[in-house]
Write a protein that holds these residues in place. Sequence first.
Motif, PDB file in Angstrom:
ATOM      1  N   ALA A  25     -23.330  -9.927   7.041  1.00 40.84           N
ATOM      2  CA  ALA A  25     -22.487  -9.832   8.225  1.00 40.84           C
ATOM      3  C   ALA A  25     -22.169  -8.362   8.459  1.00 40.84           C
ATOM      4  N   MET A  26     -22.113  -7.972   9.710  1.00 37.82           N
ATOM      5  CA  MET A  26     -21.813  -6.581  10.054  1.00 37.82           C
ATOM      6  C   MET A  26     -20.630  -6.545  11.014  1.00 37.82           C
ATOM      7  N   SER A  27     -19.696  -5.668  10.709  1.00 39.73           N
ATOM      8  CA  SER A  27     -18.459  -5.582  11.486  1.00 39.73           C
ATOM      9  C   SER A  27     -18.257  -4.181  12.052  1.00 39.73           C
ATOM     10  N   LYS A  57      -2.007   4.539  12.907  1.00 40.95           N
ATOM     11  CA  LYS A  57      -2.003   3.077  12.857  1.00 40.95           C
ATOM     12  C   LYS A  57      -2.888   2.576  11.730  1.00 40.95           C
ATOM     13  N   HIS A  58      -2.682   1.319  11.359  1.00 38.27           N
ATOM     14  CA  HIS A  58      -3.532   0.701  10.356  1.00 38.27           C
ATOM     15  C   HIS A  58      -4.908   0.388  10.936  1.00 38.27           C
ATOM     16  N   PRO A  59      -5.910   0.308  10.085  1.00 39.80           N
ATOM     17  CA  PRO A  59      -7.238  -0.097  10.558  1.00 39.80           C
ATOM     18  C   PRO A  59      -7.174  -1.482  11.183  1.00 39.80           C
ATOM     19  N   GLU A  60      -7.998  -1.677  12.208  1.00 41.27           N
ATOM     20  CA  GLU A  60      -8.029  -2.935  12.949  1.00 41.27           C
ATOM     21  C   GLU A  60      -9.463  -3.449  13.018  1.00 41.27           C
ATOM     22  N   TRP A  61      -9.647  -4.683  12.642  1.00 42.19           N
ATOM     23  CA  TRP A  61     -10.960  -5.285  12.813  1.00 42.19           C
ATOM     24  C   TRP A  61     -11.217  -5.493  14.305  1.00 42.19           C
ATOM     25  N   VAL A  62     -12.429  -5.188  14.763  1.00 42.55           N
ATOM     26  CA  VAL A  62     -12.769  -5.256  16.185  1.00 42.55           C
ATOM     27  C   VAL A  62     -13.745  -6.396  16.485  1.00 42.55           C
ATOM     28  N   ALA A  63     -14.839  -6.453  15.709  1.00 48.73           N
ATOM     29  CA  ALA A  63     -15.879  -7.442  15.999  1.00 48.73           C
ATOM     30  C   ALA A  63     -16.738  -7.657  14.763  1.00 48.73           C
ATOM     31  N   VAL A  64     -17.378  -8.805  14.697  1.00 49.49           N
ATOM     32  CA  VAL A  64     -18.307  -9.100  13.609  1.00 49.49           C
ATOM     33  C   VAL A  64     -19.475  -9.896  14.154  1.00 49.49           C
ATOM     34  N   HIS A  65     -20.634  -9.579  13.614  1.00 52.42           N
ATOM     35  CA  HIS A  65     -21.844 -10.358  13.902  1.00 52.42           C
ATOM     36  C   HIS A  65     -22.276 -10.956  12.575  1.00 52.42           C
ATOM     37  N   TYR A 118     -14.076   4.734  15.166  1.00 49.82           N
ATOM     38  CA  TYR A 118     -14.747   3.450  15.021  1.00 49.82           C
ATOM     39  C   TYR A 118     -15.701   3.513  13.834  1.00 49.82           C
ATOM     40  N   TYR A 119     -15.595   2.510  12.972  1.00 53.11           N
ATOM     41  CA  TYR A 119     -16.394   2.454  11.766  1.00 53.11           C
ATOM     42  C   TYR A 119     -17.257   1.202  11.762  1.00 53.11           C
ATOM     43  N   CYS A 120     -18.467   1.381  11.311  1.00 49.37           N
ATOM     44  CA  CYS A 120     -19.360   0.274  11.033  1.00 49.37           C
ATOM     45  C   CYS A 120     -19.085  -0.188   9.611  1.00 49.37           C
ATOM     46  N   ALA A 121     -19.171  -1.486   9.361  1.00 51.33           N
ATOM     47  CA  ALA A 121     -18.872  -2.007   8.030  1.00 51.33           C
ATOM     48  C   ALA A 121     -19.824  -3.127   7.648  1.00 51.33           C
ATOM     49  N   GLN A 122     -20.242  -3.092   6.402  1.00 50.34           N
ATOM     50  CA  GLN A 122     -20.995  -4.219   5.860  1.00 50.34           C
ATOM     51  C   GLN A 122     -19.992  -5.263   5.407  1.00 50.34           C
ATOM     52  N   PRO A 171     -10.436  -8.761   3.480  1.00 50.36           N
ATOM     53  CA  PRO A 171      -9.552  -7.589   3.592  1.00 50.36           C
ATOM     54  C   PRO A 171     -10.369  -6.361   3.955  1.00 50.36           C
ATOM     55  N   LEU A 172      -9.879  -5.562   4.874  1.00 52.63           N
ATOM     56  CA  LEU A 172     -10.657  -4.408   5.311  1.00 52.63           C
ATOM     57  C   LEU A 172     -10.922  -3.440   4.166  1.00 52.63           C
ATOM     58  N   ALA A 173     -10.021  -3.403   3.202  1.00 53.46           N
ATOM     59  CA  ALA A 173     -10.202  -2.505   2.060  1.00 53.46           C
ATOM     60  C   ALA A 173     -11.393  -2.920   1.204  1.00 53.46           C
ATOM     61  N   ALA A 174     -11.865  -4.144   1.361  1.00 52.74           N
ATOM     62  CA  ALA A 174     -12.990  -4.633   0.564  1.00 52.74           C
ATOM     63  C   ALA A 174     -14.330  -4.307   1.195  1.00 52.74           C
ATOM     64  N   LEU A 175     -14.322  -3.745   2.396  1.00 48.49           N
ATOM     65  CA  LEU A 175     -15.568  -3.490   3.114  1.00 48.49           C
ATOM     66  C   LEU A 175     -16.106  -2.093   2.857  1.00 48.49           C
ATOM     67  N   GLU A 176     -17.424  -1.992   2.905  1.00 42.82           N
ATOM     68  CA  GLU A 176     -18.082  -0.685   2.867  1.00 42.82           C
ATOM     69  C   GLU A 176     -18.126  -0.143   4.285  1.00 42.82           C
ATOM     70  N   LEU A 177     -17.587   1.062   4.487  1.00 48.46           N
ATOM     71  CA  LEU A 177     -17.529   1.658   5.812  1.00 48.46           C
ATOM     72  C   LEU A 177     -18.438   2.874   5.907  1.00 48.46           C
ATOM     73  N   GLY A 178     -18.857   3.162   7.154  1.00 52.26           N
ATOM     74  CA  GLY A 178     -19.554   4.406   7.409  1.00 52.26           C
ATOM     75  C   GLY A 178     -18.572   5.543   7.581  1.00 52.26           C
ATOM     76  N   GLN A 179     -19.063   6.678   8.063  1.00 49.63           N
ATOM     77  CA  GLN A 179     -18.197   7.843   8.227  1.00 49.63           C
ATOM     78  C   GLN A 179     -17.411   7.800   9.524  1.00 49.63           C
ATOM     79  N   GLY A 180     -17.836   6.948  10.451  1.00 49.02           N
ATOM     80  CA  GLY A 180     -17.101   6.765  11.684  1.00 49.02           C
ATOM     81  C   GLY A 180     -17.600   7.619  12.831  1.00 49.02           C
ATOM     82  N   THR A 181     -17.270   7.169  14.039  1.00 54.20           N
ATOM     83  CA  THR A 181     -17.560   7.923  15.254  1.00 54.20           C
ATOM     84  C   THR A 181     -16.337   7.821  16.157  1.00 54.20           C
ATOM     85  N   GLN A 182     -15.924   8.951  16.712  1.00 60.85           N
ATOM     86  CA  GLN A 182     -14.679   9.024  17.466  1.00 60.85           C
ATOM     87  C   GLN A 182     -14.889   8.577  18.908  1.00 60.85           C
ATOM     88  N   VAL A 183     -14.021   7.695  19.350  1.00 59.81           N
ATOM     89  CA  VAL A 183     -13.980   7.283  20.754  1.00 59.81           C
ATOM     90  C   VAL A 183     -12.634   7.716  21.319  1.00 59.81           C
TER      91      VAL A 183
END
Length: 123
Positions: free
Chosen positions: A33-35, A43-51, A96-100, A107-119
Amino acid sequence: EVQLLESGGGLVQPGGSLTLRCLGCGFPFRGSAMSWIRQAPGKHPEWVAVHTTNSDGGDRYYADSVKGRFTISRDNDKNMVQLQLNALKTEDTAMYYCAQGNGRVLPLAALELGQGTQVTVSS
């Protein structure tokens, strides 16, 4: 080693659009799954979407704050997940971060994140 590389962020006016992309490697992308996760300043991290992934190609889920405006898609042959951002609002401004993994149920802390891209959405 999980590697995730996001691109496509930038500065856009309210009502505008952006396309974010993430390339993943070092893990079984097709079976993951990719989020997309975002974090606004102060602010705290917010989940946006998942495929998710299944035999029918997977399901898509969205946070209420972006439903109807953002679209997540994936190309397993290219190890890529994309987030189309439409009708952007100033409150969408965030890193915005991509996550596996499935940020909708984990929990968002359990996800592997990329370095992010600013919007940044601003007039």
